[in-house]
Each structure stands twice: as structure tokens, then as C-alpha cells.
Scaffold this active site. Structure first.
Site, PDB file in Angstrom:
ATOM      1  N   SER A   4       0.807  -1.220   0.000  1.00  0.00           N
ATOM      2  CA  SER A   4       0.000   0.000   0.000  1.00  0.00           C
ATOM      3  C   SER A   4       0.839   1.268   0.000  1.00  0.00           C
ATOM      4  CB  SER A   4      -0.937   0.009   1.212  1.00  0.00           C
ATOM      5  OG  SER A   4      -0.207  -0.116   2.419  1.00  0.00           O
ATOM      6  N   ASP A  28      -6.131   6.262  10.138  1.00  0.00           N
ATOM      7  CA  ASP A  28      -6.260   4.890  10.650  1.00  0.00           C
ATOM      8  C   ASP A  28      -5.148   4.489  11.621  1.00  0.00           C
ATOM      9  OD1 ASP A  28      -4.035   4.299   9.058  1.00  0.00           O
ATOM     10  OD2 ASP A  28      -5.136   3.052   7.638  1.00  0.00           O
ATOM     11  N   HIS A  33      -1.306   3.559   8.264  1.00  0.00           N
ATOM     12  CA  HIS A  33      -0.664   4.047   7.041  1.00  0.00           C
ATOM     13  C   HIS A  33      -0.138   5.469   7.260  1.00  0.00           C
ATOM     14  CE1 HIS A  33      -3.408   0.898   5.447  1.00  0.00           C
ATOM     15  NE2 HIS A  33      -2.404   0.672   4.623  1.00  0.00           N
TER      16      HIS A  33
END
Length: 267
Positions: free
Chosen positions: A74, A237, A240
Site C-alpha cells: 500500500s 487509521d 498508514h
């Protein structure tokens, strides 16, 4: 009364009590870790922005061209931010374009959110389609660490990917597993356990990348202390990176990418 009996019995009782305490602590600790793992697994995490461009050109027309491709998880996509300029790739491209060398950067990413090192084989094939990139930046390891993958297996997959890119005459820079002990999405003591797993993965990655002819940037060592100190380096979150977090990574990676680009230019 035998003076040796009471101390002997006391020692035995203390030994049994200590043993029971260890067992209870182990079972209790395992239960806590299992509960925290369940919570972490079902937490709502940032998702890839479908509108985020995976290809862009940054820099003035006529400047020396640098083809930079990102591979990995990611972080290679910039999950956690909404604009290309905020991703690690976008920030690196702007730093390269504005720096002393003044590059015109053709930026692309073949990373896939959730990827582990075993998935790099497909990404390498995609990266080598069409015009050969000058520099490949690989950001991988977090999902291997949270899944408690075997460092030897992780290293083998990563080493093979770097070797294939180097055989294709692509300079390779690898940002090793970041400091997962800083991730606020994971509660202690699971956070410490995952951080330990990440450190083992990063150490194994370093050896494999150097053996395969790539360059290593230890993201945990370079940026971990700031991530631990500043919650703003994470997106909403708590796992990340935010735009500020990706900026930290970009500046940590920049010297290695600049050096790789200089080598690629001479080829």
C-alpha cells in the site's frame, strides 16, 4: 523440628507458585494478544484512492529523463492520502525534479495494497513491460511482518525480485520494513510483538537486497523515532502514513534514489 524441612518445603511451594504464575501469565498474555489481534484485524483501515493517478510526469520539459517505478504494498500506492503530490512517489518525484540534477521524472507504480514479498514476482513482470525503468523503488515488508512470515522466506522472495530487476539493468532501491512498533492502530503489547517481527524482517531484507546488488534504506532506523513521537505522521487509521509521514520517507529515500539515478544515467 528438622531445620532443613521447612526451607525445603517453602522452596518447593515457591517453585510451584512461580511455575503457576508463569503459566497463568503466558495464557493470559496469549489471550490479550489474541484479543488485540482480533481488534486490529477488524479495524477500519484506509483504502486505495481509486482516482489516484499511478502514472505521472513531474519536472520541466527538456530536463534529463528519469523513469522511476514503485513496487510493493500500500505504501507504493500512497494509501492514506488523496493526492499524488502527497504520496511517497509523488514527493520523491518533486524532490528529484527540483533538486540540483533537475530531472524530468516519469513516475509509475505497480504496487498492490496488501502485498507481501511473495507477490513481487508478478509486480516485477509488470514493471518490466514496455520501456525499461531506470530506477525501481521497492517498499515491502509490513504485511509480511504483521502476518509473522518467516524472515528467510521473505528475504528469498525479495532477493529474487531484486536480482531479476538488476539483470534487466534496472537500479534498485529497497525501503525495508518500517517501524511497526510506532503504529498506533495496534495496541500494546501486540504493538511491541509486531515491531519485533518487523525488525527481524528488515534485517533479513537488508542481507538479501545487498546480496542481489540492490541498495537498502532502513526506514525503521531513519524515520521510526519521528513516527513514534509524532501522531501526525500517520493518517486517520493510525497505520498508514499521512502526507507528513510519506514526506519523511521520501527524504530518507532521496539520497539512495539520487545515487541510483546517477548510475543509471551512466549506463
Amino acid at each position: 523440628m528438622n531445620s532443613h524441612v521447612i526451607p525445603g518445603r517453602l522452596a518447593a511451594r515457591l517453585g510451584r507458585a512461580a511455575a503457576l504464575s508463569v503459566v497463568a501469565g503466558t495464557v493470559g498474555g496469549a489471550a490479550v494478544l489474541a484479543g488485540e489481534a482480533l481488534v486490529a484485524r477488524h479495524r477500519r483501515y484506509a483504502q486505495p484512492e481509486l482516482g489516484l493517478a499511478l502514472r505521472a510526469t513531474v519536472g520541466r520539459s527538456g530536463a534529463p529523463v528519469l523513469r522511476l517505478v514503485l513496487l510493493g504494498d500500500s505504501s507504493a500506492l500512497g494509501v492514506g492520502v488523496a493526492r499524488l503530490e502527497e504520496t511517497v512517489g509523488g514527493q520523491l518525484a518533486h524532490l528529484l525534479a527540483e533538486g540540483p540534477t533537475g530531472r524530468r521524472v516519469h513516475l509509475s507504480s505497480v504496487g498492490v495494497s496488501g502485498s507481501r514479498s511473495v507477490d513481487l514476482s508478478t509486480q516485477v513482470a509488470r514493471a518490466l513491460l514496455g520501456e525499461r525503468p531506470d530506477v525501481a523503488l521497492v517498499l515491502i515488508g509490513a504485511n509480511d511482518a504483521t502476518g509473522f512470515g518467516r524472515p528467510a522466506d521473505v528475504a528469498a522472495h525479495l532477493g529474487l525480485a531484486v536480482h531479476r530487476l538488476r539483470e534487466a539493468r534496472v537500479e534498485v532501491v529497497v525501503g525495508t520494513c518500517p517501524d511497526l512498533g510506532a503504529a498506533r492502530a495496534i495496541a500494546p503489547p501486540l504493538r511491541q510483538v509486531v515491531g519485533w517481527s518487523g525488525r527481524r524482517i528488515a534485517d533479513a531484507q537488508t542481507v538479501a537486497v545487498l546480496d542481489a546488488g540492490g541498495t537498502v534504506v532502513d526506514l525503521a532506523a531513519e524515520t521510526g523515532p519521528v513516527f513514534r513521537a509524532d501522531p501526525g505522521t500517520f493518517c486517520h487509521d493510525g497505520f498508514h502514513p499521512s502526507a507528513d509521514g510519506y514526506r519523511l520517507w521520501a527524504h530518507a529515500l532521496l539520497p539512495a534514489v539520487v545515487a541510483a539515478a546517477a548510475v543509471a544515467t551512466r549506463q
